[in-house]
Design a protein around this motif. Structure first.
Motif, PDB file in Angstrom:
ATOM      1  N   GLY A  55       0.765  -1.430   0.196  1.00 27.38           N
ATOM      2  CA  GLY A  55       0.061  -0.157   0.092  1.00 27.38           C
ATOM      3  C   GLY A  55       0.979   1.119  -0.113  1.00 27.38           C
ATOM      4  O   GLY A  55       1.563   1.573   0.743  1.00 27.38           O
TER       5      GLY A  55
ATOM      6  N   ASP B 223       1.679  -1.785  -4.802  1.00 24.44           N
ATOM      7  CA  ASP B 223       0.570  -0.928  -4.773  1.00 24.44           C
ATOM      8  C   ASP B 223      -0.112  -0.792  -6.381  1.00 24.44           C
ATOM      9  O   ASP B 223       0.926  -0.092  -7.109  1.00 24.44           O
ATOM     10  CB  ASP B 223       0.574   0.429  -4.171  1.00 24.44           C
ATOM     11  CG  ASP B 223      -0.767   1.203  -4.108  1.00 24.44           C
ATOM     12  OD1 ASP B 223      -1.514   0.755  -4.966  1.00 24.44           O
ATOM     13  OD2 ASP B 223      -1.096   1.909  -3.118  1.00 24.44           O
TER      14      ASP B 223
ATOM     15  N   ALA C 180      -0.737   2.804  -7.554  1.00 28.36           N
ATOM     16  CA  ALA C 180       0.339   3.696  -7.351  1.00 28.36           C
ATOM     17  C   ALA C 180       0.950   4.458  -8.299  1.00 28.36           C
ATOM     18  O   ALA C 180       1.270   3.583  -9.200  1.00 28.36           O
ATOM     19  CB  ALA C 180       1.142   3.740  -6.036  1.00 28.36           C
TER      20      ALA C 180
ATOM     21  N   SER D 228       9.015   0.203  -6.907  1.00 32.96           N
ATOM     22  CA  SER D 228       7.729  -0.635  -6.922  1.00 32.96           C
ATOM     23  C   SER D 228       8.276  -2.141  -7.399  1.00 32.96           C
ATOM     24  O   SER D 228       8.963  -2.414  -8.243  1.00 32.96           O
ATOM     25  CB  SER D 228       7.009  -0.174  -8.225  1.00 32.96           C
ATOM     26  OG  SER D 228       5.900  -0.817  -8.306  1.00 32.96           O
TER      27      SER D 228
ATOM     28  N   CYS E  31      -2.748  -0.866   3.220  1.00 28.09           N
ATOM     29  CA  CYS E  31      -3.586  -1.023   2.208  1.00 28.09           C
ATOM     30  C   CYS E  31      -4.940  -1.106   2.794  1.00 28.09           C
ATOM     31  O   CYS E  31      -5.299  -1.627   3.917  1.00 28.09           O
ATOM     32  CB  CYS E  31      -3.286  -2.169   1.182  1.00 28.09           C
ATOM     33  SG  CYS E  31      -3.206  -3.836   2.047  1.00 28.09           S
TER      34      CYS E  31
END
Length: 310
Positions: free
Chosen positions: A151, A174, A177, A186, A203
């Motif tokens: 999250g 995420d 995102a 990421s 999250c």
């Protein structure tokens, strides 16, 4: 009988700054622990145009008892206590004060992470009992280690910034995102399980991610991982986490949310030395109380204004 439209608050209070925005409405408080029956009765009595949700759940039966209801506004960011499917079917908007408590919750997550890594609670208890464990105790240094965030919304990114300041490598998952800062990498969820020395959950709870941290995923983690959860208790299979902590697969768990709240006496986490527990108060600070109240009030008013101009 008031001539103002009613607005129900599922709590016993609301920040004065929020109340100042709601002077055009009759404010009805449902109390600190409203049941579904309480809410249905209040809705039948007052037929509110809006509900601000602090505590308890708002389901279809509550909505059906309030034919004038236009908006359900969450006092905070998590809307899992609101039946969004039922609300959509009835044309009721669900809104949340996203980000209003981001600083507070991120700081709580950091506090829990540090408490786990540095054995803060255990050492405090030993000191008060007259012990001096300098020769035998070793804490965990976080600098240079990897923290995995599930999250990357307002809270997750706030926490990521603090973790980066500690010198930690920050990886995150995420799917929603975008435009992440350069200090957040990421990665797929499987990479977090495999590479993180600490995992922090940020999250919302959905049907898809319920129990995402379970026996199978915990087994994929590095031995001695730290688990922090300031999001929703339903993200974790609590029995599996207990087993993992007892076996040493998880070094320690810092938890601010639980599958069933409030936690009752006899919960298996109670008395476990490597569980650091707090009663879902990550977002409960004097500043966040005002921010969430004002955010919830403004969100409700925005929907009501749109409804009035249609």
């Amino acid at each position: 009988m008031s001539t103002k439209p009613a607005l129900i608050i599922t709590g016993a209070d609301l920040a004065q700054q929020a109340l100042d925005l709601l002077t055009g409405y009759e404010i009805v408080y449902a109390g600190k622990a409203p049941t579904e029956e309480d809410m249905v009765a209040l809705c039948q009595q007052h037929d509110p145009v809006a509900i601000i949700v602090r505590y308890g759940k708002v389901g279809a039966s509550v909505m059906d008892a309030a034919p004038s209801l236009k908006v359900i506004s969450k006092h905070g960011s998590g809307t899992d206590t609101i039946d969004k499917v039922a609300a959509k079917a009835r044309g009721i908007e669900v809104v949340a004060a996203v980000g209003a408590n981001a600083a507070a919750v991120a700081e709580q997550a950091l506090a829990l992470l540090l408490a786990c890594a540095k054995s803060v609670v255990q050492l405090d208890a030993r000191m008060h009992a007259g012990h001096w464990d300098k020769a035998t105790h070793k804490s965990l240094e976080l600098g240079g280690r990897t923290v995995g965030l599930v999250g990357l919304g307002a809270i997750g990114l706030r926490f990521a910034k603090m973790a980066d300041a500690l010198g930690m490598r920050v990886i995150g998952f995420d799917p929603f995102a975008k435009h992440l800062p350069d200090y957040v990498q990421s990665v797929p969820l499987e990479t977090i399980w495999r590479e993180a020395d600490a995992i922090s959950l940020h999250c919302p709870l959905t049907d898809e991610n319920r129990g995402m941290l379970n026996a199978a995923t915990l087994a994929q983690c590095r031995r001695g991982v730290i688990v922090v959860n300031t999001a929703r208790g339903g993200l974790i299979d609590e029995a599996a986490l207990l087993d993992a902590v007892r076996s040493g697969q998880v070094m320690a768990a810092g938890l601010d949310s639980f599958a069933v709240e409030p936690m009752t006496a006899g919960h298996p986490f109670q008395g476990e030395p490597r569980f650091i527990l707090s009663p879902h108060i990550g977002g409960v600070t004097s500043d966040a109380y005002v921010n969430m109240g004002v955010g919830a009030a403004r969100n409700a008013l925005a929907v009501l204004h749109r409804a009035a101009t249609v």
